[in-house]
Motif scaffolding. Structure first.
Motif, mmCIF file in Angstrom:
data_model
loop_
_atom_site.group_PDB
_atom_site.id
_atom_site.type_symbol
_atom_site.label_atom_id
_atom_site.label_comp_id
_atom_site.label_asym_id
_atom_site.label_seq_id
_atom_site.Cartn_x
_atom_site.Cartn_y
_atom_site.Cartn_z
ATOM 1 N N GLU A 168 33.473 -20.523 -35.908
ATOM 2 C CA GLU A 168 32.733 -20.897 -37.612
ATOM 3 C C GLU A 168 33.678 -19.222 -38.864
ATOM 4 O OE1 GLU A 168 30.914 -23.517 -37.485
ATOM 5 O OE2 GLU A 168 30.262 -23.694 -36.178
ATOM 6 N N ARG A 169 33.146 -18.632 -38.228
ATOM 7 C CA ARG A 169 33.301 -17.403 -38.831
ATOM 8 C C ARG A 169 33.882 -16.599 -38.236
ATOM 9 N NH1 ARG A 169 29.718 -13.679 -38.052
ATOM 10 N NH2 ARG A 169 29.659 -12.714 -39.883
ATOM 11 N N PHE A 170 34.635 -15.112 -39.160
ATOM 12 C CA PHE A 170 34.779 -13.698 -38.008
ATOM 13 C C PHE A 170 33.444 -13.163 -38.382
ATOM 14 C CE2 PHE A 170 39.197 -13.014 -40.395
ATOM 15 C CZ PHE A 170 40.168 -13.964 -39.461
ATOM 16 N N ILE A 171 33.341 -12.342 -37.482
ATOM 17 C CA ILE A 171 32.305 -10.849 -37.460
ATOM 18 C C ILE A 171 32.578 -9.510 -37.918
ATOM 19 C CG2 ILE A 171 31.627 -11.928 -35.398
ATOM 20 C CD1 ILE A 171 32.916 -10.164 -33.903
ATOM 21 N N GLY A 228 21.080 -16.576 -41.075
ATOM 22 C CA GLY A 228 20.127 -17.350 -39.826
ATOM 23 C C GLY A 228 21.021 -17.181 -38.105
ATOM 24 N N GLY A 229 21.454 -16.416 -38.432
ATOM 25 C CA GLY A 229 21.994 -16.663 -37.052
ATOM 26 C C GLY A 229 22.666 -14.820 -36.718
ATOM 27 N N PRO A 230 23.287 -14.885 -35.414
ATOM 28 C CA PRO A 230 23.819 -13.393 -34.705
ATOM 29 C C PRO A 230 25.112 -13.408 -35.218
ATOM 30 C CG PRO A 230 24.241 -15.193 -32.854
ATOM 31 C CD PRO A 230 22.157 -15.644 -33.990
ATOM 32 N N ASP A 231 25.308 -12.364 -35.981
ATOM 33 C CA ASP A 231 26.879 -11.847 -36.304
ATOM 34 C C ASP A 231 27.957 -12.239 -35.729
ATOM 35 O OD1 ASP A 231 29.143 -10.977 -37.705
ATOM 36 O OD2 ASP A 231 28.020 -9.467 -37.894
ATOM 37 N N GLU A 232 28.156 -13.169 -35.105
ATOM 38 C CA GLU A 232 29.152 -13.871 -33.721
ATOM 39 C C GLU A 232 30.193 -14.831 -34.745
ATOM 40 O OE1 GLU A 232 26.119 -14.714 -30.858
ATOM 41 O OE2 GLU A 232 26.142 -13.257 -29.657
ATOM 42 N N GLY A 233 31.129 -15.101 -33.871
ATOM 43 C CA GLY A 233 31.506 -16.043 -34.330
ATOM 44 C C GLY A 233 31.464 -17.778 -34.164
ATOM 45 N N GLY A 234 30.562 -18.403 -33.604
ATOM 46 C CA GLY A 234 29.697 -18.975 -32.938
ATOM 47 C C GLY A 234 28.806 -20.015 -33.855
ATOM 48 N N THR A 235 28.193 -18.793 -35.270
ATOM 49 C CA THR A 235 28.054 -18.916 -36.343
ATOM 50 C C THR A 235 27.677 -19.989 -37.379
ATOM 51 O OG1 THR A 235 25.997 -16.610 -35.827
ATOM 52 C CG2 THR A 235 25.225 -18.087 -38.339
ATOM 53 N N LYS A 236 27.058 -20.692 -37.511
ATOM 54 C CA LYS A 236 27.653 -21.625 -38.299
ATOM 55 C C LYS A 236 26.954 -21.011 -40.145
ATOM 56 C CE LYS A 236 26.658 -25.723 -36.232
ATOM 57 N NZ LYS A 236 25.788 -27.422 -36.048
#
Length: 544
Positions: free
Chosen positions: A501-504, A524-532
């Motif tokens: 979903e993104r870079f971190i 709205g979620g953790p600083d992870e690659g799977g957070t939208k």
């Protein structure tokens, strides 16, 4: 003019660069002050900042811009959405295998944000000027900054925008929603300023439009249209408001012809080398599987413009490398080295915005009643324009009349449709079920029409991979080829989306700016690659 310390501190902090004496960085070695350099200083900076929106450089720079582009548009976004397939796992330390290592994320942030920042701040003294010519320069630099930083927020999400350059050593980050709203408001102001300009702006230093303010106005409005359409799933009123402003003829118009496209290419005054050349020469970047599915399935004449033919088992054809290939580099006969290469020449230009994108944006806006006009007409104009951009518009009628197309499958057990697979197990990809054909049907649903628009937009955006990745994450289209290896566990996600979903942000960012602690709140979620990210539709479709 001296760039004050707080500008440099923030730029250095973001880029992860250290230096003991910030003043010495800015000290002239010729004895000529910045003030004495005057317009020449800003001309030099204009040429420089344009090279950083999408990395490009002179022939003498060779691999530098290529490596930069590799991080943002090849090993990451371009690999995720299947423009490219990677012939190297780089020891599982890069974005291609969904490994967001701290040093790589620092590098990405430097490319996408810090380099633009350090140049953009040099025009700070002009902000206090009431001179019209100075204000035009400020507007132009602000516009280029937005063009670059849009890529930043669409990759990272929250970022420093409204507080950039305000003197804070530890600046506060904005949510992506705030960034988008601020960028749209800024683009409206920039468009008004440039639309009123009567003289060229630093024509000798402008590699894109030779200082033509009307062309820059069209680019500003086109960028506004891009951002506005992107927001309509999460803020329909905001989208409608700025779509109307972007498309209002009295505001200067948008890019609808090839002559107005924003492009950086080689010229006598500005010799430039296409950055893909260095990456191709590494023998690590080849045709991606998703692009293969569509270009072959639609009998798309752009395939020969986008890729060269490869040779595998003494057979010349368009061959691709599957996504999430997890094997090390392989070279020699019957290896991915001989798969289809991206088809770039040293002097091939880099595009920031093409006319075809405008029509696809208008098509989506019309589909959701956010502007006047017919979605089908805009969609077909977008396809025709893209084919024209690539010199194959004679195929437009045939192409648009294709219906009930069967997208070919990929399988390493099928010699007729081979893809390169390394490691244990078999690879199969079949994206035909539920997919769309180019021909528009009035009987299709709104959802199917969106799928058609974004699928054709995906093909037209090539090789602008961050844009294509963003559209996939936002809408769920186009359907993507199966991944060879499931990397979703690395980003705490699942197989419902076939890309991160993104870079971190790296630990270094957290250690240098205490305000980074708000990233999870802003995301709205953790600083992870799977957070939208913010603009993702709530009902984004899932592939099987």
């Amino acid at each position: 003019m001296k760039i004050t310390k707080y500008f440099l501190v923030l730029a250095v902090a973001v880029a992860g660069i250290s230096c003991d004496d910030f003043e010495d960085i800015n000290k002239s070695t010729t004895g000529v002050t910045d003030k004495e350099l005057g317009t020449l200083l800003y001309q030099t900076k204009l040429t420089e900042i344009q090279k950083y929106v999408i990395p490009i450089g002179s022939p003498a720079q060779t691999t530098g811009p290529g490596n930069d582009l590799g991080v943002t548009d090849v090993m990451s976004s371009g690999s995720y959405i299947g423009y490219f397939g990677m012939n190297n796992n780089w020891g599982f330390g890069t974005e291609a295998t969904w490994d967001f290592k701290p040093n790589r994320m620092d590098y990405a942030l430097e490319i996408l944000y810090a380099r633009l920042y350090s140049i953009w701040t040099t025009i700070a003294p002009l902000r206090e000027s009431t001179d019209v010519a100075d204000q035009n320069v400020v507007a132009l630099f602000d516009l280029i900054k937005i063009a670059g930083w849009l890529r930043t927020t669409d990759v990272f999400g929250p970022m420093v925008y409204t507080n950039a350059g305000n003197g804070d050593i530890a600046p506060k980050l904005d949510s992506q929603e705030t960034v988008y709203k601020a960028m749209l408001a800024d683009l409206e102001k920039i468009s008004k300023t440039l639309n009123a300009a009567t003289a060229r702006i630093m024509a000798n230093a402008d590699m894109i439009y030779a200082g033509d303010p009307q062309k820059w106005t069209k680019f500003a409005n086109s960028l506004m249209l891009r951002l506005a359409v992107r927001t309509h799933f999460v803020d329909k009123d905001l989208a409608r408001q700025y779509i109307e402003k972007a498309l209002a003829p009295e505001n200067g118009g948008v890019i609808e012809s090839m002559e107005d496209e924003a492009r950086l290419g080689d010229s006598g005054a500005f010799p430039l080398l296409n950055p893909f050349i260095a990456i191709i020469d590494y023998n690590e970047e080849r045709m991606g599987a998703t692009a293969w599915h569509y270009l072959k399935g639609y009998n798309d004449p752009r395939i020969e413009k986008y890729y060269t033919k490869g040779v595998w088992r003494n057979r010349e054809e368009f061959f691709c490398v599957c996504p999430s290939n997890n094997e090390g580099k392989a070279e020699g006969k019957n290896s991915p080295e001989f798969a289809s290469k991206p088809n770039f020449e040293p002097k091939s230009p880099i595009y920031w915005f093409r006319a075809s994108e405008t029509f696809f944006l208008k098509a989506e806006a019309a589909l959701y009643n956010l502007t006047d006009g017919d979605a089908q007409s805009f969609y077909e104009q977008g396809v025709r324009m893209s084919l024209k951009e690539w010199g194959v518009d004679g195929e437009a009628n045939r192409y648009l009349n294709q219906q009930n197309v069967r997208i070919p499958k990929l399988s390493n057990t099928d010699f007729d449709n081979p893809t390169y697979v390394y490691g244990n197990g078999y690879y199969n990809s079949n994206i035909n079920e539920g997919n769309v054909s180019p021909k528009w049907s009035s009987e299709s649903s709104e959802e199917k029409h969106l799928q058609q628009i974004i699928t054709q937009k995906y093909l037209a955006l090539y090789p602008n991979a961050i844009e294509a990745w963003t559209e996939y994450r936002r809408t769920g289209y186009p359907f993507l080829a199966n991944n060879l290896v499931d990397f979703s566990r690395k980003i705490n996600s699942d197989k419902s989306i076939r890309t991160p979903e993104r870079f971190i942000y790296s630990p270094k960012e957290y250690s240098t700016n205490p305000n980074m602690q708000r990233v999870t709140e802003l995301l709205g979620g953790p600083d992870e690659g799977g957070t939208k990210l913010w603009w993702v539709r709530s009902d984004r479709p899932k592939q099987n």
